[in-house]
Each structure stands twice: as structure tokens, then as C-alpha cells.
Design a protein around this motif. Structure first.
Motif, PDB file in Angstrom:
ATOM      1  N   VAL A   1       0.715  -1.249  -0.124  1.00 48.39           N
ATOM      2  CA  VAL A   1       0.019  -0.112  -0.037  1.00 48.39           C
ATOM      3  C   VAL A   1       0.898   1.239  -0.200  1.00 48.39           C
ATOM      4  CG1 VAL A   1      -1.960   1.223   1.122  1.00 48.39           C
ATOM      5  CG2 VAL A   1      -1.807  -1.334   1.252  1.00 48.39           C
ATOM      6  N   GLN A   2       0.836   2.070  -0.910  1.00 44.58           N
ATOM      7  CA  GLN A   2       1.539   3.427  -1.028  1.00 44.58           C
ATOM      8  C   GLN A   2       0.736   4.586  -1.308  1.00 44.58           C
ATOM      9  OE1 GLN A   2       4.237   2.083  -4.215  1.00 44.58           O
ATOM     10  NE2 GLN A   2       5.705   1.211  -2.647  1.00 44.58           N
ATOM     11  N   GLY A   3       1.009   5.680  -0.966  1.00 48.06           N
ATOM     12  CA  GLY A   3       0.442   6.789  -1.394  1.00 48.06           C
ATOM     13  C   GLY A   3      -1.001   6.794  -0.311  1.00 48.06           C
ATOM     14  N   GLU A   4      -1.728   7.749  -0.815  1.00 50.82           N
ATOM     15  CA  GLU A   4      -2.996   8.006   0.142  1.00 50.82           C
ATOM     16  C   GLU A   4      -3.993   7.684  -0.528  1.00 50.82           C
ATOM     17  OE1 GLU A   4      -2.898  12.100   1.651  1.00 50.82           O
ATOM     18  OE2 GLU A   4      -1.016  11.732   2.672  1.00 50.82           O
ATOM     19  N   GLY A   5      -4.029   7.127  -1.701  1.00 50.66           N
ATOM     20  CA  GLY A   5      -5.299   6.808  -2.412  1.00 50.66           C
ATOM     21  C   GLY A   5      -5.707   7.877  -3.531  1.00 50.66           C
ATOM     22  N   PRO A   6      -6.718   7.687  -4.301  1.00 51.88           N
ATOM     23  CA  PRO A   6      -7.586   6.138  -4.264  1.00 51.88           C
ATOM     24  C   PRO A   6      -6.679   5.058  -4.839  1.00 51.88           C
ATOM     25  CG  PRO A   6      -8.212   7.677  -6.155  1.00 51.88           C
ATOM     26  CD  PRO A   6      -7.070   8.443  -5.304  1.00 51.88           C
ATOM     27  N   TYR A   7      -7.453   3.930  -4.235  1.00 57.57           N
ATOM     28  CA  TYR A   7      -6.640   2.623  -4.742  1.00 57.57           C
ATOM     29  C   TYR A   7      -7.538   1.877  -5.623  1.00 57.57           C
ATOM     30  CZ  TYR A   7      -4.087   4.061  -0.460  1.00 57.57           C
ATOM     31  OH  TYR A   7      -3.574   4.743   0.510  1.00 57.57           O
ATOM     32  N   ALA A   8      -7.106   1.057  -6.400  1.00 54.14           N
ATOM     33  CA  ALA A   8      -7.771  -0.192  -7.295  1.00 54.14           C
ATOM     34  C   ALA A   8      -7.334  -1.352  -6.895  1.00 54.14           C
ATOM     35  CB  ALA A   8      -7.407   0.447  -8.659  1.00 54.14           C
ATOM     36  N   GLY A   9      -8.043  -2.372  -6.637  1.00 47.89           N
ATOM     37  CA  GLY A   9      -7.443  -3.748  -6.483  1.00 47.89           C
ATOM     38  C   GLY A   9      -8.736  -4.826  -6.642  1.00 47.89           C
ATOM     39  N   THR A  10      -8.470  -5.951  -6.136  1.00 48.12           N
ATOM     40  CA  THR A  10      -9.139  -7.003  -6.222  1.00 48.12           C
ATOM     41  C   THR A  10     -10.002  -7.404  -4.855  1.00 48.12           C
ATOM     42  OG1 THR A  10      -7.913  -7.928  -8.157  1.00 48.12           O
ATOM     43  CG2 THR A  10      -9.397  -9.459  -7.016  1.00 48.12           C
ATOM     44  N   LEU A  11     -11.263  -7.353  -5.117  1.00 45.25           N
ATOM     45  CA  LEU A  11     -11.854  -7.785  -3.810  1.00 45.25           C
ATOM     46  C   LEU A  11     -11.781  -9.319  -3.566  1.00 45.25           C
ATOM     47  CD1 LEU A  11     -14.115  -6.722  -1.820  1.00 45.25           C
ATOM     48  CD2 LEU A  11     -15.899  -7.516  -3.159  1.00 45.25           C
ATOM     49  N   ILE A  12     -11.059  -9.613  -2.227  1.00 40.88           N
ATOM     50  CA  ILE A  12     -10.728 -10.875  -1.821  1.00 40.88           C
ATOM     51  C   ILE A  12     -11.805 -11.204  -0.869  1.00 40.88           C
ATOM     52  CG2 ILE A  12      -9.232 -12.310  -0.463  1.00 40.88           C
ATOM     53  CD1 ILE A  12      -6.927 -10.205  -1.004  1.00 40.88           C
ATOM     54  N   HIS A  13     -12.443 -10.530  -0.134  1.00 44.34           N
ATOM     55  CA  HIS A  13     -13.807 -10.812   0.673  1.00 44.34           C
ATOM     56  C   HIS A  13     -14.699  -9.628   0.869  1.00 44.34           C
ATOM     57  CE1 HIS A  13     -15.848 -11.935   4.219  1.00 44.34           C
ATOM     58  NE2 HIS A  13     -15.718 -13.162   4.079  1.00 44.34           N
ATOM     59  N   PRO A  14     -15.854  -9.771   0.821  1.00 40.10           N
ATOM     60  CA  PRO A  14     -16.769  -8.697   0.773  1.00 40.10           C
ATOM     61  C   PRO A  14     -16.819  -8.060   2.394  1.00 40.10           C
ATOM     62  CG  PRO A  14     -18.084 -10.762   0.773  1.00 40.10           C
ATOM     63  CD  PRO A  14     -16.544 -11.056   0.446  1.00 40.10           C
ATOM     64  N   GLY A  15     -16.343  -8.774   3.360  1.00 35.29           N
ATOM     65  CA  GLY A  15     -16.647  -8.451   4.784  1.00 35.29           C
ATOM     66  C   GLY A  15     -18.114  -8.444   5.061  1.00 35.29           C
ATOM     67  N   TRP A  16     -18.207  -8.640   6.675  1.00 34.76           N
ATOM     68  CA  TRP A  16     -19.413  -8.766   7.124  1.00 34.76           C
ATOM     69  C   TRP A  16     -19.535  -7.529   7.909  1.00 34.76           C
ATOM     70  CZ3 TRP A  16     -22.201 -11.893   4.578  1.00 34.76           C
ATOM     71  CH2 TRP A  16     -21.938 -13.108   4.089  1.00 34.76           C
ATOM     72  N   GLN A  17     -20.820  -7.151   8.051  1.00 31.87           N
ATOM     73  CA  GLN A  17     -21.390  -6.132   9.020  1.00 31.87           C
ATOM     74  C   GLN A  17     -22.788  -6.171   9.837  1.00 31.87           C
ATOM     75  OE1 GLN A  17     -22.047  -2.177   7.436  1.00 31.87           O
ATOM     76  NE2 GLN A  17     -22.582  -3.006   5.653  1.00 31.87           N
ATOM     77  N   VAL A  18     -22.930  -6.033  11.032  1.00 31.36           N
ATOM     78  CA  VAL A  18     -24.007  -6.337  11.706  1.00 31.36           C
ATOM     79  C   VAL A  18     -24.858  -4.833  11.247  1.00 31.36           C
ATOM     80  CG1 VAL A  18     -25.447  -6.708  13.917  1.00 31.36           C
ATOM     81  CG2 VAL A  18     -23.345  -7.886  13.178  1.00 31.36           C
ATOM     82  N   THR A  19     -26.034  -5.053  10.745  1.00 30.18           N
ATOM     83  CA  THR A  19     -26.880  -3.693  10.598  1.00 30.18           C
ATOM     84  C   THR A  19     -28.122  -3.824  11.549  1.00 30.18           C
ATOM     85  OG1 THR A  19     -28.229  -4.816   8.975  1.00 30.18           O
ATOM     86  CG2 THR A  19     -26.309  -3.522   8.243  1.00 30.18           C
ATOM     87  N   ALA A  20     -28.399  -4.632  12.331  1.00 28.96           N
ATOM     88  CA  ALA A  20     -29.550  -4.795  13.265  1.00 28.96           C
ATOM     89  C   ALA A  20     -29.178  -5.839  14.168  1.00 28.96           C
ATOM     90  CB  ALA A  20     -30.671  -4.741  12.672  1.00 28.96           C
ATOM     91  N   THR A  21     -29.657  -5.851  15.278  1.00 28.95           N
ATOM     92  CA  THR A  21     -29.873  -6.931  16.103  1.00 28.95           C
ATOM     93  C   THR A  21     -31.125  -6.993  16.979  1.00 28.95           C
ATOM     94  OG1 THR A  21     -28.907  -5.563  18.087  1.00 28.95           O
ATOM     95  CG2 THR A  21     -27.302  -6.717  17.030  1.00 28.95           C
ATOM     96  N   ASN A  22     -31.500  -8.400  17.099  1.00 31.40           N
ATOM     97  CA  ASN A  22     -32.688  -8.630  17.766  1.00 31.40           C
ATOM     98  C   ASN A  22     -32.554  -9.489  18.883  1.00 31.40           C
ATOM     99  OD1 ASN A  22     -35.515  -8.418  18.044  1.00 31.40           O
ATOM    100  ND2 ASN A  22     -35.918 -10.421  16.755  1.00 31.40           N
ATOM    101  N   LEU A  23     -31.569  -9.290  19.992  1.00 26.92           N
ATOM    102  CA  LEU A  23     -31.395 -10.215  21.033  1.00 26.92           C
ATOM    103  C   LEU A  23     -32.552 -10.004  21.887  1.00 26.92           C
ATOM    104  CD1 LEU A  23     -27.816  -9.910  21.355  1.00 26.92           C
ATOM    105  CD2 LEU A  23     -28.662 -11.989  20.928  1.00 26.92           C
ATOM    106  N   PRO A  24     -33.008 -11.341  22.609  1.00 25.82           N
ATOM    107  CA  PRO A  24     -33.994 -11.028  23.551  1.00 25.82           C
ATOM    108  C   PRO A  24     -33.733  -9.931  24.779  1.00 25.82           C
ATOM    109  CG  PRO A  24     -33.487 -13.351  22.921  1.00 25.82           C
ATOM    110  CD  PRO A  24     -32.617 -12.630  22.303  1.00 25.82           C
ATOM    111  N   LYS A  25     -34.928  -9.496  25.149  1.00 26.66           N
ATOM    112  CA  LYS A  25     -34.606  -8.653  26.506  1.00 26.66           C
ATOM    113  C   LYS A  25     -34.399  -9.494  27.642  1.00 26.66           C
ATOM    114  CE  LYS A  25     -35.010  -4.766  23.929  1.00 26.66           C
ATOM    115  NZ  LYS A  25     -33.931  -4.045  23.547  1.00 26.66           N
ATOM    116  N   VAL A  26     -33.316  -9.325  28.311  1.00 24.95           N
ATOM    117  CA  VAL A  26     -32.922  -9.911  29.566  1.00 24.95           C
ATOM    118  C   VAL A  26     -33.120  -8.980  30.740  1.00 24.95           C
ATOM    119  CG1 VAL A  26     -31.158 -11.206  30.993  1.00 24.95           C
ATOM    120  CG2 VAL A  26     -31.295 -11.309  28.386  1.00 24.95           C
TER     121      VAL A  26
END
Length: 197
Positions: free
Chosen positions: A156-181
Motif C-alpha cells: 500500500v503506497q500513497g494516500e489513495g484512491p486505490y484500485a484492487g481485487t476484492l478478496i472478501h466482501p466483509g461482514w457487518q451487523v446492521t441490526a440486532t434482535n437479541l431477547p431482552k434480559v
């Protein structure tokens, strides 16, 4: 020069992710180091000699600004462990040695555990990809990107922008619905002892 770190397979990543989750929740120093890496810091083996001084300065800055992880509530982690044990007998699996079992036996057990874990994740969390582009496609990463959401690999060199190959899309939690305790006194009991009389 250090050997290049090799990629590991999906099954190893799947089970390793659970182990890392609990290690992260139980060890504040380990969590702080993980946070530093996710914020773009490199391992010592990845840093060229001329930037070692700058890397040390960044480490000190992160340590000063890091949140006090010992004040984080553990109720959510214990609740998730209870659900994984209830639906997938996850604790039984990870606490039992699998050395004496064949790969076929372990695979059969993993299939059941996978189904139970998937049920917990799908029922209590909304999980989406970070980058919706297909894997192995070319993607653009803007300058000023969020290092928590995007991890750049390679030189990784410089401050971007960068172009590359997506190895993994990543995961993110957008909502949680855990039971209330309402009563958290029993959360440390992940599964009661069973006694037949």
C-alpha cells in the motif's frame, strides 16, 4: 525477511472466528491490539525499516486513545453463548477434544453445529456485506476510506484512491434482535447441569 502468511480455509476460519470472539471479549489487551490492526496498523514484519519510527508513534497514540475495555458489559457475550449452546451445543463441541474422531465424524458434527449457529445468527442478527461487489472483481477504494470497514492487502503506497481485487466482501451487523434480559444474574450459566433421577 519473514515468510509470507498463507491464507487458511473456510472451515478453519469459521471455527477460529468463534475462538477469537471469546478471546477478544475476555482479554482487554488482546482486544486493543486487534483494534490497532483493524485501524490500519501493520505487523512489524510488514513494515519497511524506514517507517518503524512512525509505526511506534502510531502505536503510542492508539494506546492513549483506546477505550477502557474493562468497563464493557459482558451480558451480550454471555447471552450469545447461551443461545449458541441452546441451538447448536456449541460449548459441548469446542470443549470436547476431537483428536480421536475421524474427519467424517467431525464433519457430521460440524454440519449440525453449522445449522444451529446459522439459526442463531439469522434469528437475532441482520448481517450484510460491507462491499456488495462480487469476489475477485476489480473495485475502487476512495482516499480517506474507513480502515475499520476496508482492509487493504499487499503493498500500500500513497494516500489513495486505490484500485484492487476484492478478496472478501466483509461482514457487518446492521441490526440486532437479541431477547431482552431482565435478570442477568444467571447469564453465567450457559447450560444447566442435567441430572436424571
Amino acid at each position: 525477511m519473514a515468510d509470507e502468511i498463507k491464507s487458511i480455509g473456510f472451515v478453519s476460519r469459521f471455527f477460529g472466528a468463534f475462538g477469537q470472539f471469546f478471546k477478544y471479549m475476555g482479554n482487554g489487551q488482546y482486544a486493543a491490539r486487534c483494534s490497532a490492526v483493524s485501524n490500519g496498523q501493520k505487523f512489524a514484519s510488514e513494515v519497511e525499516p524506514e517507517v518503524i519510527t512512525k509505526t511506534v508513534e502510531v502505536v503510542k497514540e492508539v494506546e492513549v486513545q483506546a477505550p477502557k475495555l474493562d468497563t464493557v458489559s459482558e451480558d451480550g457475550a454471555l447471552q450469545l453463548l447461551q443461545l449458541l449452546q441452546q441451538e447448536a451445543r456449541f460449548i459441548d463441541f469446542v470443549k470436547e477434544s476431537i483428536e480421536g474422531y475421524s474427519d467424517a465424524d467431525v464433519g457430521a458434527a460440524a454440519r449440525q453445529i453449522h445449522a444451529g449457529c446459522a439459526k442463531v445468527v439469522n434469528q437475532y442478527f441482520t448481517v450484510d456485506v460491507v462491499n456488495a461487489a462480487p469476489e475477485n472483481s476489480r473495485v475502487e477504494v476512495a482516499a480517506g476510506y474507513d480502515p475499520k470497514a476496508i482492509k487493504l492487502e499487499g503493498r500500500v503506497q500513497g494516500e489513495g484512491p486505490y484500485a484492487g481485487t476484492l478478496i472478501h466482501p466483509g461482514w457487518q451487523v446492521t441490526a440486532t434482535n437479541l431477547p431482552k434480559v431482565s435478570n442477568t444474574d444467571s447469564l453465567h450459566i450457559l447450560a444447566p447441569a442435567e441430572v436424571e433421577v
